[in-house]
Design an enzyme around this catalytic site. Structure first.
Site, PDB file in Angstrom:
ATOM      1  N   ARG A  44       1.021  -1.078  -0.070  1.00  0.00           N
ATOM      2  CA  ARG A  44       0.002  -0.064  -0.090  1.00  0.00           C
ATOM      3  C   ARG A  44       0.807   1.288   0.087  1.00  0.00           C
ATOM      4  O   ARG A  44       2.063   1.227   0.278  1.00  0.00           O
ATOM      5  CB  ARG A  44      -0.849  -0.007   1.226  1.00  0.00           C
ATOM      6  N   GLY A  45       0.294   2.334  -0.273  1.00  0.00           N
ATOM      7  CA  GLY A  45       0.733   3.813  -0.323  1.00  0.00           C
ATOM      8  C   GLY A  45       1.096   3.958  -1.699  1.00  0.00           C
ATOM      9  O   GLY A  45       1.551   2.687  -2.560  1.00  0.00           O
ATOM     10  N   ALA A  46       0.724   5.220  -2.294  1.00  0.00           N
ATOM     11  CA  ALA A  46       0.576   5.145  -3.787  1.00  0.00           C
ATOM     12  C   ALA A  46       1.935   5.039  -4.567  1.00  0.00           C
ATOM     13  O   ALA A  46       1.989   4.232  -5.634  1.00  0.00           O
ATOM     14  CB  ALA A  46       0.399   6.747  -3.986  1.00  0.00           C
ATOM     15  N   ARG A  87      -7.232  -0.137  -7.151  1.00  0.00           N
ATOM     16  CA  ARG A  87      -7.443   0.853  -6.045  1.00  0.00           C
ATOM     17  C   ARG A  87      -7.501   2.055  -6.857  1.00  0.00           C
ATOM     18  O   ARG A  87      -6.586   2.646  -7.589  1.00  0.00           O
ATOM     19  CB  ARG A  87      -6.230   0.999  -4.929  1.00  0.00           C
ATOM     20  N   GLN A 192      -2.697   2.763   9.721  1.00  0.00           N
ATOM     21  CA  GLN A 192      -1.128   2.966   9.122  1.00  0.00           C
ATOM     22  C   GLN A 192      -0.215   3.784   9.947  1.00  0.00           C
ATOM     23  O   GLN A 192       1.081   3.311   9.810  1.00  0.00           O
ATOM     24  CB  GLN A 192      -1.263   3.270   7.906  1.00  0.00           C
ATOM     25  N   ASP A 233      -1.576  10.798  -2.420  1.00  0.00           N
ATOM     26  CA  ASP A 233      -1.973   9.494  -3.348  1.00  0.00           C
ATOM     27  C   ASP A 233      -2.322  10.159  -4.765  1.00  0.00           C
ATOM     28  O   ASP A 233      -2.170   9.532  -5.664  1.00  0.00           O
ATOM     29  CB  ASP A 233      -3.091   8.991  -2.759  1.00  0.00           C
ATOM     30  N   ASN A 243      -5.328  12.539   0.175  1.00  0.00           N
ATOM     31  CA  ASN A 243      -4.250  11.868   1.142  1.00  0.00           C
ATOM     32  C   ASN A 243      -5.467  10.975   1.905  1.00  0.00           C
ATOM     33  O   ASN A 243      -6.418  11.349   1.871  1.00  0.00           O
ATOM     34  CB  ASN A 243      -3.245  12.568   1.810  1.00  0.00           C
ATOM     35  N   LYS A 244      -4.512  10.224   2.778  1.00  0.00           N
ATOM     36  CA  LYS A 244      -5.504   9.447   3.528  1.00  0.00           C
ATOM     37  C   LYS A 244      -6.588  10.047   4.207  1.00  0.00           C
ATOM     38  O   LYS A 244      -6.198  11.411   4.847  1.00  0.00           O
ATOM     39  CB  LYS A 244      -4.383   8.645   4.475  1.00  0.00           C
TER      40      LYS A 244
HETATM   41  O1  MRU Z   1      -4.733   3.593   1.797  1.00  0.00           O
HETATM   42  P1  MRU Z   1      -3.247   3.389   1.721  1.00  0.00           P
HETATM   43  O2  MRU Z   1      -2.692   3.270   3.064  1.00  0.00           O
HETATM   44  O3  MRU Z   1      -2.615   2.886   0.459  1.00  0.00           O
HETATM   45  O4  MRU Z   1      -2.725   5.099   1.752  1.00  0.00           O
HETATM   46  C1  MRU Z   1      -2.074   5.754   1.058  1.00  0.00           C
HETATM   47  C2  MRU Z   1      -1.120   6.329   2.223  1.00  0.00           C
HETATM   48  O5  MRU Z   1      -0.320   5.650   2.657  1.00  0.00           O
HETATM   49  C3  MRU Z   1      -1.286   7.548   2.434  1.00  0.00           C
HETATM   50  O6  MRU Z   1      -2.247   8.477   2.003  1.00  0.00           O
HETATM   51  C4  MRU Z   1       0.374   8.421   2.134  1.00  0.00           C
HETATM   52  O7  MRU Z   1       0.188   9.397   2.997  1.00  0.00           O
HETATM   53  C5  MRU Z   1       0.526   8.680   0.759  1.00  0.00           C
HETATM   54  S1  MRU Z   1       1.335   7.423  -0.008  1.00  0.00           S
HETATM   55  C6  MRU Z   1       3.023   7.749   0.336  1.00  0.00           C
END
Ligand code: MRU
Length: 343
Positions: A44-46, A87, A192, A233, A243-244
């Site tokens: 996970r994480g973009a 996703r 996370q 993201d 973002n999250k």
């Molecule tokens: O849903 P996730 O855990 O894949 O979310 C993405 C993220 O980890 C965050 O939003 C993050 O800040 C950006 S990706 C480095």
């Protein structure tokens, strides 16, 4: 630690859902397994999603049995489709899909295309690694000795398949000898921050305090936070940033309390095709992630729950966007566009 590794005919990833209790790696030997790992957030994480998808697409292509190029292309399109449905918010996933699609059209020689797709996946990985290192070095200049930094979700090595974006900036500032304290928000629903950011920072011996998401206003209003740094993201041409979930709340709190709010992200997260944040697709995940924690149900059976995974912070609440090609401030519209002309 290598969080994503290409093993020649399969992909090895750290299973982020098992952290911090267990450091487990899984090997994925076909593209369906990679799609599932992305959907279930094992990876996970973009930026990390973009890298894993690149290898996953290359892996899928290796297993295509086709008599001619048009048969190859129709099977390849199904693979791309599976990844694009995994996703919806992470811009890096769609950038990867575009790049892999372009590579597949370069020659009619099927073995040649298969090799070129592996090479492109490796290139995407190397580029993301290099970008995170540069972002971290550039961003560290914004951090002063003695700062207390608040970060949300996880934007470290795990999320980026590299040095990290938001956490990379923090790590680089520390490497410059600055004394720092980090406040990590737990980041409900999937935690996370509590599970991954706290773990990564502790591995680096960086002083870390974990708080619940709802405590951020308390700390900001008491002058305890010098800046907020988050990852991204997807960033629209306007600078509006998805973002999250919970990031927007933090940005509003930061503005209210005069705290600088930084976004750290590679240019692969910028989507100039979208003029504003309203156009960014927001993933809606299972309500069970809200009604339960770690598989333990907390809410009454049958209660309705919503679970948007991301929110959008408007550009006017963002002090600066730190990319590998430079630090950008308002007005974002032209300045983000100009980054793409830079080497
Ligand atoms: O849903 P996730 O855990 O894949 O979310 C993405 C993220 O980890 C965050 O939003 C993050 O800040 C950006 S990706 C480095």
């Amino acid at each position: 630690m290598k969080t994503i590794e290409w093993l020649g005919n399969r992909l090895k990833i750290i299973d982020q859902t098992k952290l911090p209790e267990t450091t487990a790696f899984v090997e994925l030997s076909n593209y369906h397994e990679v799609v599932t790992a992305i959907r279930e957030m094992k990876v996970r994480g973009a930026p990390a999603i973009g890298v894993a998808a690149a290898y996953g697409i290359a892996l899928g292509a290796q297993n295509i049995k086709a008599e001619n190029k048009s048969e190859f292309v129709s099977q390849f399109d199904q693979i791309l489709h599976a990844f694009s449905a995994a996703r919806p918010t992470a811009a890096n996933l769609f950038r990867t899909i575009d790049r892999m699609k372009t590579i597949a059209t370069t020659t009619d020689d099927i073995p040649g295309v298969k090799q070129a797709l592996i090479d492109e996946a490796k290139r995407i990985h190397a580029e993301e690694e290099a970008a995170t290192e540069r972002i971290s070095r550039l961003g560290a200049e914004l951090i002063e000795d003695g700062f207390t930094i608040l970060t949300h979700c996880n934007a470290g090595s795990l999320a980026t398949a590299g040095y990290g974006t938001a956490l990379g900036v923090i790590k680089a500032a520390r490497e410059q000898g600055k004394k720092l304290d980090v406040i990590a928000t737990e980041t409900r629903p999937l935690l996370q921050g509590a599970r991954l950011t706290a773990w990564e920072l502790m591995q680096e011996n960086i002083a870390t305090t974990l708080i619940t998401d709802s405590m951020a206003g308390y700390f900001m209003s008491r002058g305890k936070i010098n800046c907020v740094i988050v990852g991204a993201d997807r960033i629209a041409a306007s600078g509006d940033t998805a973002n999250k979930i919970g990031t927007y709340t933090l940005a509003v709190l930061a503005a209210e309390n005069g705290v600088p709010f930084y976004v750290a992200a590679p240019t692969s997260t910028i989507d100039l095709s979208l003029s504003s944040g309203e156009e960014i697709p927001i993933e809606e995940r299972s309500p069970e992630e809200v009604t339960s924690i770690g598989g333990i149900r907390l809410a009454p059976r049958g209660v309705k729950a919503a679970n948007p995974a991301f929110d959008v912070t408007p550009h006017y609440h963002i002090t600066a966007i730190i990319t590998e090609k430079g630090i950008v401030r308002e007005p974002y519209v032209d300045r983000l566009k100009r980054l793409f002309n830079r080497q």
